[in-house]
Motif scaffolding. Structure first.
Motif, PDB file in Angstrom:
ATOM      1  N   GLU A   5       0.927   4.123  -2.963  1.00  6.58           N
ATOM      2  CA  GLU A   5       0.626   5.533  -2.695  1.00  6.58           C
ATOM      3  C   GLU A   5       1.778   6.430  -3.144  1.00  6.58           C
ATOM      4  O   GLU A   5       1.551   7.492  -3.738  1.00  6.58           O
ATOM      5  CB  GLU A   5       0.342   5.717  -1.204  1.00  6.58           C
ATOM      6  CG  GLU A   5      -0.986   5.094  -0.769  1.00  6.58           C
ATOM      7  CD  GLU A   5      -1.127   4.996   0.741  1.00  6.58           C
ATOM      8  OE1 GLU A   5      -0.105   5.238   1.442  1.00  6.58           O
ATOM      9  OE2 GLU A   5      -2.230   4.681   1.223  1.00  6.58           O
ATOM     10  N   ALA A  29       0.834  -1.202   0.000  1.00  5.56           N
ATOM     11  CA  ALA A  29       0.000   0.000   0.000  1.00  5.56           C
ATOM     12  C   ALA A  29       0.867   1.250   0.000  1.00  5.56           C
ATOM     13  O   ALA A  29       0.591   2.216  -0.738  1.00  5.56           O
ATOM     14  CB  ALA A  29      -0.927  -0.010   1.209  1.00  5.56           C
ATOM     15  N   ARG A  30       1.919   1.266   0.805  1.00  4.59           N
ATOM     16  CA  ARG A  30       2.800   2.441   0.849  1.00  4.59           C
ATOM     17  C   ARG A  30       3.460   2.667  -0.509  1.00  4.59           C
ATOM     18  O   ARG A  30       3.522   3.809  -0.998  1.00  4.59           O
ATOM     19  CB  ARG A  30       3.872   2.244   1.927  1.00  4.59           C
ATOM     20  CG  ARG A  30       4.867   3.396   2.026  1.00  4.59           C
ATOM     21  CD  ARG A  30       6.013   3.060   2.952  1.00  4.59           C
ATOM     22  NE  ARG A  30       6.721   1.845   2.531  1.00  4.59           N
ATOM     23  CZ  ARG A  30       7.599   1.813   1.526  1.00  4.59           C
ATOM     24  NH1 ARG A  30       7.862   2.912   0.831  1.00  4.59           N
ATOM     25  NH2 ARG A  30       8.210   0.687   1.218  1.00  4.59           N
ATOM     26  N   GLU A  84      -4.551   6.518 -12.044  1.00  2.84           N
ATOM     27  CA  GLU A  84      -3.650   7.612 -12.400  1.00  2.84           C
ATOM     28  C   GLU A  84      -2.732   7.216 -13.555  1.00  2.84           C
ATOM     29  O   GLU A  84      -2.435   8.023 -14.442  1.00  2.84           O
ATOM     30  CB  GLU A  84      -2.825   8.027 -11.188  1.00  2.84           C
ATOM     31  CG  GLU A  84      -3.604   8.756 -10.119  1.00  2.84           C
ATOM     32  CD  GLU A  84      -4.168  10.082 -10.620  1.00  2.84           C
ATOM     33  OE1 GLU A  84      -3.470  10.781 -11.393  1.00  2.84           O
ATOM     34  OE2 GLU A  84      -5.304  10.417 -10.242  1.00  2.84           O
ATOM     35  N   THR A 135       1.737   6.600  -6.913  1.00  2.68           N
ATOM     36  CA  THR A 135       0.636   7.445  -7.382  1.00  2.68           C
ATOM     37  C   THR A 135       1.052   8.911  -7.394  1.00  2.68           C
ATOM     38  O   THR A 135       0.780   9.638  -8.358  1.00  2.68           O
ATOM     39  CB  THR A 135      -0.606   7.241  -6.500  1.00  2.68           C
ATOM     40  OG1 THR A 135      -1.019   5.875  -6.572  1.00  2.68           O
ATOM     41  CG2 THR A 135      -1.757   8.133  -6.951  1.00  2.68           C
ATOM     42  N   SER A 136       1.734   9.341  -6.340  1.00  2.00           N
ATOM     43  CA  SER A 136       2.220  10.725  -6.293  1.00  2.00           C
ATOM     44  C   SER A 136       3.229  10.987  -7.401  1.00  2.00           C
ATOM     45  O   SER A 136       3.207  12.054  -8.039  1.00  2.00           O
ATOM     46  CB  SER A 136       2.853  11.011  -4.923  1.00  2.00           C
ATOM     47  OG  SER A 136       1.901  10.875  -3.884  1.00  2.00           O
ATOM     48  N   ARG A 157      -9.919   0.409   1.643  1.00  3.29           N
ATOM     49  CA  ARG A 157      -9.283   1.514   0.921  1.00  3.29           C
ATOM     50  C   ARG A 157      -7.947   1.091   0.307  1.00  3.29           C
ATOM     51  O   ARG A 157      -6.934   1.757   0.454  1.00  3.29           O
ATOM     52  CB  ARG A 157      -9.109   2.726   1.835  1.00  3.29           C
ATOM     53  CG  ARG A 157     -10.451   3.320   2.310  1.00  3.29           C
ATOM     54  CD  ARG A 157     -10.228   4.513   3.218  1.00  3.29           C
ATOM     55  NE  ARG A 157      -9.542   4.137   4.454  1.00  3.29           N
ATOM     56  CZ  ARG A 157     -10.130   3.595   5.498  1.00  3.29           C
ATOM     57  NH1 ARG A 157     -11.442   3.353   5.483  1.00  3.29           N
ATOM     58  NH2 ARG A 157      -9.436   3.279   6.574  1.00  3.29           N
ATOM     59  N   TRP A 158      -7.956  -0.035  -0.373  1.00  2.00           N
ATOM     60  CA  TRP A 158      -6.743  -0.560  -1.011  1.00  2.00           C
ATOM     61  C   TRP A 158      -6.306   0.411  -2.114  1.00  2.00           C
ATOM     62  O   TRP A 158      -7.077   0.685  -3.042  1.00  2.00           O
ATOM     63  CB  TRP A 158      -7.036  -1.944  -1.561  1.00  2.00           C
ATOM     64  CG  TRP A 158      -5.863  -2.687  -2.126  1.00  2.00           C
ATOM     65  CD1 TRP A 158      -5.732  -3.169  -3.393  1.00  2.00           C
ATOM     66  CD2 TRP A 158      -4.678  -3.068  -1.431  1.00  2.00           C
ATOM     67  NE1 TRP A 158      -4.542  -3.831  -3.547  1.00  2.00           N
ATOM     68  CE2 TRP A 158      -3.861  -3.779  -2.349  1.00  2.00           C
ATOM     69  CE3 TRP A 158      -4.204  -2.876  -0.132  1.00  2.00           C
ATOM     70  CZ2 TRP A 158      -2.608  -4.294  -2.009  1.00  2.00           C
ATOM     71  CZ3 TRP A 158      -2.961  -3.385   0.223  1.00  2.00           C
ATOM     72  CH2 TRP A 158      -2.188  -4.076  -0.702  1.00  2.00           C
ATOM     73  N   PRO A 159      -5.069   0.951  -2.089  1.00  2.00           N
ATOM     74  CA  PRO A 159      -4.697   2.057  -2.970  1.00  2.00           C
ATOM     75  C   PRO A 159      -4.187   1.648  -4.355  1.00  2.00           C
ATOM     76  O   PRO A 159      -3.910   2.521  -5.177  1.00  2.00           O
ATOM     77  CB  PRO A 159      -3.583   2.755  -2.186  1.00  2.00           C
ATOM     78  CG  PRO A 159      -2.929   1.647  -1.413  1.00  2.00           C
ATOM     79  CD  PRO A 159      -4.044   0.694  -1.055  1.00  2.00           C
ATOM     80  N   VAL A 219      -6.273   3.002  -7.231  1.00  3.62           N
ATOM     81  CA  VAL A 219      -6.061   4.433  -7.469  1.00  3.62           C
ATOM     82  C   VAL A 219      -4.791   4.644  -8.286  1.00  3.62           C
ATOM     83  O   VAL A 219      -4.751   5.472  -9.209  1.00  3.62           O
ATOM     84  CB  VAL A 219      -5.984   5.190  -6.131  1.00  3.62           C
ATOM     85  CG1 VAL A 219      -5.691   6.672  -6.362  1.00  3.62           C
ATOM     86  CG2 VAL A 219      -7.279   5.020  -5.347  1.00  3.62           C
ATOM     87  N   MET A 220      -3.753   3.891  -7.962  1.00  5.08           N
ATOM     88  CA  MET A 220      -2.500   3.995  -8.714  1.00  5.08           C
ATOM     89  C   MET A 220      -2.723   3.695 -10.196  1.00  5.08           C
ATOM     90  O   MET A 220      -2.252   4.437 -11.073  1.00  5.08           O
ATOM     91  CB  MET A 220      -1.463   3.030  -8.137  1.00  5.08           C
ATOM     92  CG  MET A 220      -0.106   3.065  -8.845  1.00  5.08           C
ATOM     93  SD  MET A 220       0.948   1.661  -8.406  1.00  5.08           S
ATOM     94  CE  MET A 220       0.204   0.354  -9.404  1.00  5.08           C
TER      95      MET A 220
END
Length: 307
Positions: free
Chosen positions: A186, A182-183, A268, A189-190, A259-261, A264-265
């Motif tokens: 995230e 997850a880290r 993006e 993604t940034s 809320r598995w990220p 989202v990655m």
């Protein structure tokens, strides 16, 4: 003597997979592959060696067309790159983990390393020493790739059925470092958002659109150097995506934290690809056609599928 080195992942092999993904290619001729790998700072001899090794390992298939070899992704690698592209579906939770219980003598560490490599590649993790588990029915695939077990080695196929989903979720958490995945997702993604803001391929100076451009060998684009630069950046980004994908066990939704990220990655990443791909992909395909006309086969790109 062992063949352990054959089982280690390398950036070179990942570059090969990236080229297939960047072009959404079903098959690519050797000369075209060599040209693009050279742009990723791989020497011709290193590229040829990498392709030969990947064929021996079943990661690539090759067919001869006269003097030209035409390469395609082998089934295991094709599945992996669907995960990297973000289009692979998560498996359904069957209620059980597929497992391999193993005991290998210290004198045969090479065999244990080989087992670990293939098990990891096919989605297994270590629940505890000597116990590998997966949510996919890939046990026979893994054991079938090992060859003859050395004397003293013991391998058992097992099916482990937790009593509750909560227990299964706990076993998954003990097997895979989901917080680390997850880290990483995230952070990446940034990074993807930063790249989208710093590189714009959606329009030329003056506002003329890139999409639909044709590239010919006798008419190189004025911004060719920039396109090659972005190609390198695209590859570097996908090397990071690969690391997240390799760490991610691709578990059923029921076994994931809230809320598995990772999704989202990939959302993006799809936005970035939709901005870069329509310009970069025709340019890169033109390089392949210049090197070996008419031998490549392509599939629709993700941004074309969603139109």
């Amino acid at each position: 003597m062992t063949d352990l080195e054959r089982y280690r992942r390398t950036d070179r092999a990942q570059d090969v997979g990236f080229v297939f993904g960047a072009l959404t290619a079903a098959s690519l001729p050797g000369p075209g592959l060599l040209r693009l790998l050279g742009r990723l700072h791989m020497t011709e001899s290193a590229a040829r060696s990498t392709l030969a090794k990947m064929v021996r390992m079943g990661r690539l298939d090759v067919e001869r067309h006269g003097r030209v070899g035409v390469y395609s992704l082998g089934a295991p690698l094709a599945r992996r790159y669907r995960q990297i592209e973000g289009t692979a579906t998560l498996p359904a939770w069957s209620g059980s983990f597929h497992g391999i219980v193993h005991q290998v003598p210290e004198s045969a560490r090479w065999f244990r390393d080989r087992l670990t490599y293939y098990a990891d590649f096919h989605g297994f993790g270590t629940l505890r020493p000597g116990v590998l588990i997966s949510v996919r029915a890939e046990t026979d695939t893994v054991l079938g790739q090992l060859g003859e077990a050395p004397e003293g080695a013991v391998l058992h196929r097992v099916l482990i059925t937790p009593e509750t989903v909560e227990e299964a979720r706990g076993m998954a958490g003990a097997t895979w470092d989901l917080a680390d995945v997850a880290r990483r997702a995230e952070d990446l993604t940034s990074r993807i958002r930063e790249l989208r803001g710093s590189v714009d391929l959606e329009c030329r100076p003056g506002g003329q659109g890139h999409e639909g451009r044709e590239f010919r060998g006798d008419d190189p684009p004025a911004d060719e150097a920039r396109l090659w630069d972005v190609f390198g950046r695209w590859n570097a980004l996908y090397q990071q995506v690969m690391r997240v994908v390799l760490a991610d066990p691709h578990l059923p939704v029921e076994l994931l934290p809230p809320r598995w990220p990772v999704g989202v990655m990939f959302a993006e990443l799809n936005r970035l690809n939709t901005g870069w791909g329509p310009t970069l992909q025709p340019f890169l395909r033109a390089q392949v056609e210049q090197a070996a006309p008419g031998l490549a086969r392509y599939e629709p790109a993700p941004w074309e599928r969603t139109r």
